[in-house]
Design an enzyme around this catalytic site. Structure first.
Site, mmCIF file in Angstrom:
data_model
loop_
_atom_site.group_PDB
_atom_site.id
_atom_site.type_symbol
_atom_site.label_atom_id
_atom_site.label_comp_id
_atom_site.label_asym_id
_atom_site.label_seq_id
_atom_site.Cartn_x
_atom_site.Cartn_y
_atom_site.Cartn_z
ATOM 1 N N MET A 82 0.837 -1.179 0.000
ATOM 2 C CA MET A 82 0.000 0.000 0.000
ATOM 3 C C MET A 82 0.883 1.243 0.000
ATOM 4 S SD MET A 82 -2.884 -1.381 -0.236
ATOM 5 C CE MET A 82 -2.922 -3.143 -0.454
ATOM 6 N N CYS A 83 0.416 2.314 0.555
ATOM 7 C CA CYS A 83 1.161 3.552 0.676
ATOM 8 C C CYS A 83 0.755 4.206 1.995
ATOM 9 C CB CYS A 83 0.868 4.501 -0.487
ATOM 10 S SG CYS A 83 1.196 3.803 -2.124
ATOM 11 N N ARG A 84 1.345 5.334 2.304
ATOM 12 C CA ARG A 84 0.930 6.175 3.428
ATOM 13 C C ARG A 84 0.812 7.595 2.890
ATOM 14 N NH1 ARG A 84 -0.804 2.859 7.066
ATOM 15 N NH2 ARG A 84 -1.503 2.243 5.007
#
Length: 249
Positions: free
Chosen positions: A1-3
C-alpha cells in the site's frame, strides 16, 4: 500500500509533518504500523506538494527513492512553510513501475491527489472504466499504474465541474463495482478543502485551533487523533470535518 497525509491550517514547516513527529511520514515509510497485508515498507518513492503563501497552485517535489535516503529533503523541509500540504510515501504494487512520475501527489492546477490501496485485477478490471476517458488522457498518464488512472478519473470529473467530494465518491463507487475488493483510500485537496475516503484501509484525522490533519496513521500518540470509519467520505476545511457514509454523499 502507501501512506499519505494532507494538512490545512496555520503555516507550518514541512518537517513538522514529514520528519519531526515520533511517527512522521518518514518513519511510516520504513516502519508503518497498519499495512493490512499490503507490503511491509513504503520505499518505492515519495512526494510532497505545498502551496506557497498567496499562491493559486502548489509546488511539487517527487522522487523514486525512499524518503529516508533523500539527503536534500531535511533542509528543504525545515526551510519551507505552508498552510496547505499533501504528501505520500509509496509501496508499489508488484508489476508496477518504480519511477518518480508514479509517486503521488498527482497534480493539475490547484488539485493534488494520492491513492493508498490497490485496484484488484489490474489492468483488466479497468478496461471499460478507462475507456470512457479521453484518449489523450490515457496516453499522457503520469505512469501505467492504478493510482495514476484513479487520478485521471477524478480529474476528468473535476474538469467537467463536478464538486470535489462528488467526484471522488463517484470514482470510488465506479471502481469498486468494476473491481470488487479494491482498496480505495483516496486523498484530494486544492488547498482550501480536503476530500478523502476510507475503503479497505485506515485513516485518521486530527483537528485543533491550528487546523486539520488527515493521515493514514497518526503522527503522534496525542489524544486528538480520531479514526475515520471504514466506508466513509471525509470533507474537511481548517475548522470543520464532515463524515458521510460512501454511497450517501
Amino acid at each position: 500500500m502507501c501512506r499519505h497525509l494532507a494538512y490545512l491550517g496555520v503555516p507550518v514547516a514541512l518537517s513538522e509533518l514529514l520528519l519531526d513527529p515520533p511517527h512522521a511520514l518518514v518513519r511510516q515509510a520504513w516502519a508503518p504500523r497498519d499495512m493490512r497485508g499490503g507490503g511491509t515498507i513504503n520505499a518505492d518513492g515519495f512526494g510532497v506538494a505545498w502551496f506557497p503563501p498567496g499562491a493559486a497552485e502548489p509546488v511539487r517535489y517527487r522522487s523514486a527513492m525512499p524518503m529516508w535516503s533523500d539527503a536534500a529533503l531535511p533542509v528543504l523541509a525545515a526551510a519551507t512553510t505552508s498552510g496547505a500540504v499533501l504528501a505520500a510515501v509509496r509501496s508499489a504494487t508488484v508489476g508496477m513501475p518504480v519511477t518518480e512520475t508514479a509517486a503521488a501527489p498527482f497534480a493539475e492546477g490547484p488539485w493534488l491527489f494520492s491513492h493508498n490501496g490497490v485496484v484488484r485485477d489490474w489492468p483488466g478490471s479497468m478496461v471499460k472504466v478507462a475507456g470512457r476517458l479521453p484518449v489523450q488522457d490515457l496516453l499522457t498518464l503520469d505512469a501505467p499504474t492504478d493510482a495514476a488512472l484513479l487520478w485521471a478519473l477524478v480529474r476528468d470529473r473535476l474538469r467537467a465541474g463536478v464538486p470535489a467530494a462528488e467526484a471522488v465518491a463517484e470514482v470510488v463507487a465506479e471502481v469498486e463495482l468494476a473491481a470488487p475488493g479494491s482498496r480505495l483510500n483516496l486523498l484530494l485537496t486544492d488547498g482550501v478543502q480536503i476530500v478523502a475516503t476510507t475503503l479497505g484501509h485506515a485513516l485518521s484525522v486530527r483537528t485543533g485551533r491550528d487546523g486539520v490533519l488527515v493521515a493514514s496513521e497518526p503522527l503522534d500518540p496525542g489524544a486528538a487523533w480520531q479514526p475515520v470509519p471504514e466506508g466513509h467520505l471525509l470533507v474537511a476545511s481548517p475548522s470543520t470535518v464532515n463524515l458521510t457514509p460512501l454511497g450517501r454523499s
